[in-house]
Design a protein around this motif. Structure first.
Motif, short mmCIF file in Angstrom:
data_model
loop_
_atom_site.label_atom_id
_atom_site.label_comp_id
_atom_site.label_asym_id
_atom_site.label_seq_id
_atom_site.Cartn_x
_atom_site.Cartn_y
_atom_site.Cartn_z
N ILE A 1 0.85 -1.19 0.00
CA ILE A 1 0.00 0.00 0.00
C ILE A 1 0.89 1.24 0.00
O ILE A 1 1.88 1.30 0.73
CB ILE A 1 -0.91 0.01 1.24
N THR A 2 0.54 2.21 -0.80
CA THR A 2 1.20 3.51 -0.75
C THR A 2 0.29 4.46 0.01
O THR A 2 -0.84 4.74 -0.42
CB THR A 2 1.48 4.06 -2.15
N VAL B 1 -0.72 8.16 2.18
CA VAL B 1 -0.81 9.54 1.67
C VAL B 1 0.50 10.31 1.77
O VAL B 1 0.63 11.38 1.18
CB VAL B 1 -1.94 10.32 2.38
N THR B 2 1.47 9.79 2.50
CA THR B 2 2.80 10.43 2.55
C THR B 2 3.69 9.93 1.43
O THR B 2 4.81 10.44 1.26
CB THR B 2 3.50 10.17 3.90
N GLY B 3 3.26 8.91 0.70
CA GLY B 3 4.09 8.30 -0.32
C GLY B 3 4.87 7.10 0.18
O GLY B 3 5.59 6.46 -0.59
N ARG B 4 4.73 6.77 1.47
CA ARG B 4 5.40 5.59 2.02
C ARG B 4 4.78 4.32 1.44
O ARG B 4 3.57 4.21 1.33
CB ARG B 4 5.27 5.54 3.55
N LYS B 5 5.65 3.37 1.12
CA LYS B 5 5.17 2.07 0.65
C LYS B 5 5.19 1.10 1.83
O LYS B 5 6.22 0.93 2.48
CB LYS B 5 6.04 1.57 -0.49
N VAL B 6 4.04 0.51 2.12
CA VAL B 6 3.87 -0.33 3.30
C VAL B 6 3.44 -1.71 2.86
O VAL B 6 2.44 -1.87 2.15
CB VAL B 6 2.80 0.27 4.24
#
Length: 378
Positions: free
Chosen positions: A26-27, A29-34
């Motif tokens: 999942i990306t 809203v900060t652009g982090r990929k989790v």
């Protein structure tokens, strides 16, 4: 052979269970990929007010996978909490947590619930990063995902709905929610666009006056959040002339010079937090007569006496919690009726919100989200 058959059936069942959840990225809203297994089996809501979205996605099953939530709903929006606790009595026993930036969130207690994921609001990002919270949570097997319905809703609300749709295994429902929201906003924005050059009234929207301290003035919104709702409804948000952030302050002199045509205050049931009790309690099932009296009282402050809006009675209150849930189609419709009553005479925001409840939410609708002192009523 029967033993072998049973073993094969058990393996098949295990394979089907594994197939129902899959590793995904999942990306947020900060652009982090989790990386997380979807749909999540155990979800911890880092803001309980995210229930306004989760419930629209999962309906009767919304609490099936929620293992805990922040304590903000019962403190800041007890009327909504009452609606959910009436419908789902078991939520009274659902573990509650504090706010990470305030230092009253217990990671140890959260770990004990064994959540797969913790959803956090974007405004908590700085405090979370400074505390090294994400790394600590990851070490315990908890993924952290940021959502945003408040700081920059125009950019992040739909993405946040999609993320929750992924976490709850409700992607189709998330798309239906987004489509409904877009269509209801377009009712206003398309009509305004087709109306050509219209006069945009000047609007001052005051953020949560009357909760605590002296009845000061004048906390307001910049170009995002409620400021953006005002603009989409065909008004001009005077806060945007001065403030570039989501929230900020005008001084009373600036308000007097701007001389708005309409004044809107945001209100909610803040009885659990207020030491002043002069706020306008609008929201689910609110008493409109009591709310109007509080609204009149707030207009007695010195900065307001000379305003054209006060003299003309163009004074309104809106449920504050619209600022943190992607239900902004409702206040946009209501603002449009206040600003341009002839153009939007046929629009009924109360009916819209009732329809939304009937389509998406597992709790019954009760009116009370707006009051007005103008001739246009509520």
């Amino acid at each position: 052979m029967p033993i072998l058959k049973n073993v094969l059936l058990a393996l098949a069942a295990a394979a089907m269970a594994a197939a129902s959840a899959f590793a995904a990225e999942i990306t947020d809203v900060t652009g982090r990929k989790v990386e997380i297994e979807l749909p999540a089996k155990r979800i911890l809501l880092g803001e309980a007010r995210q229930i306004h979205v989760a419930a629209a996605l999962k309906g009767e099953h919304v609490f099936d996978t929620i293992v805990g939530w922040r304590d903000d709903l019962i403190k800041k929006d007890p009327d909504s909490y009452a609606g959910y606790s009436e419908r789902f009595p078991a939520v009274e026993k659902l573990p509650r947590f504090g706010y990470i930036p305030s230092g009253d969130f217990s990671l140890e207690a959260a770990i004990a619930l064994k959540p797969d994921v913790l959803t956090l609001n974007l405004e908590a990002e700085k405090a979370v990063e400074e505390a090294g919270f994400i790394e600590k949570a990851a070490a315990a097997g908890i993924a952290v995902v940021y959502l945003d319905f408040r700081v920059d809703p125009a950019k992040n609300s739909e993405r946040s709905i999609e993320i929750l749709g992924q976490l709850f295994g409700a992607e189709t429902r998330a798309k239906e929610f987004i489509d409904y929201r877009r269509a209801q906003i377009a009712i206003v924005t398309d009509r305004l666009a087709n109306a050509g050059a219209i006069e945009r009234p000047k609007v001052f929207i005051e953020r949560s006056p009357g909760i605590t301290g002296e009845t000061a003035c004048c906390r307001t919104f910049g170009p995002a959040n409620f400021g953006e709702m005002v603009e989409k409804a065909g008004g001009h948000n005077i806060g945007s002339d001065v403030i570039t952030a989501t929230f900020g302050d005008l001084n009373p002199e600036q308000l007097v010079v701007a001389n708005p045509d309409h004044v809107i205050v945001t209100g909610s049931n803040w009885s659990a937090e207020s030491d002043l009790n002069q706020f306008v309690a609008v929201g689910r099932g609110a008493d409109p007569t009591a709310a109007r009296e509080k609204l009149r009282g707030l207009m007695q402050r010195p900065a307001f006496a000379s305003l054209d809006a006060v003299k003309a009675g163009r004074l309104h209150a809106v449920w504050h919690q619209f600022y943190g849930a992607p239900y902004e189609f409702v206040p946009i419709q209501q603002f449009a009726k206040w600003f341009h009553p002839d153009l939007f005479a046929d629009i009924d925001p109360d009916r819209t919100f009732r329809e939304f409840h009937e389509k998406f939410l597992p709790v019954a609708y009760r009116s009370g989200y707006f009051v007005s002192l103008s001739d246009g009523g509520e």
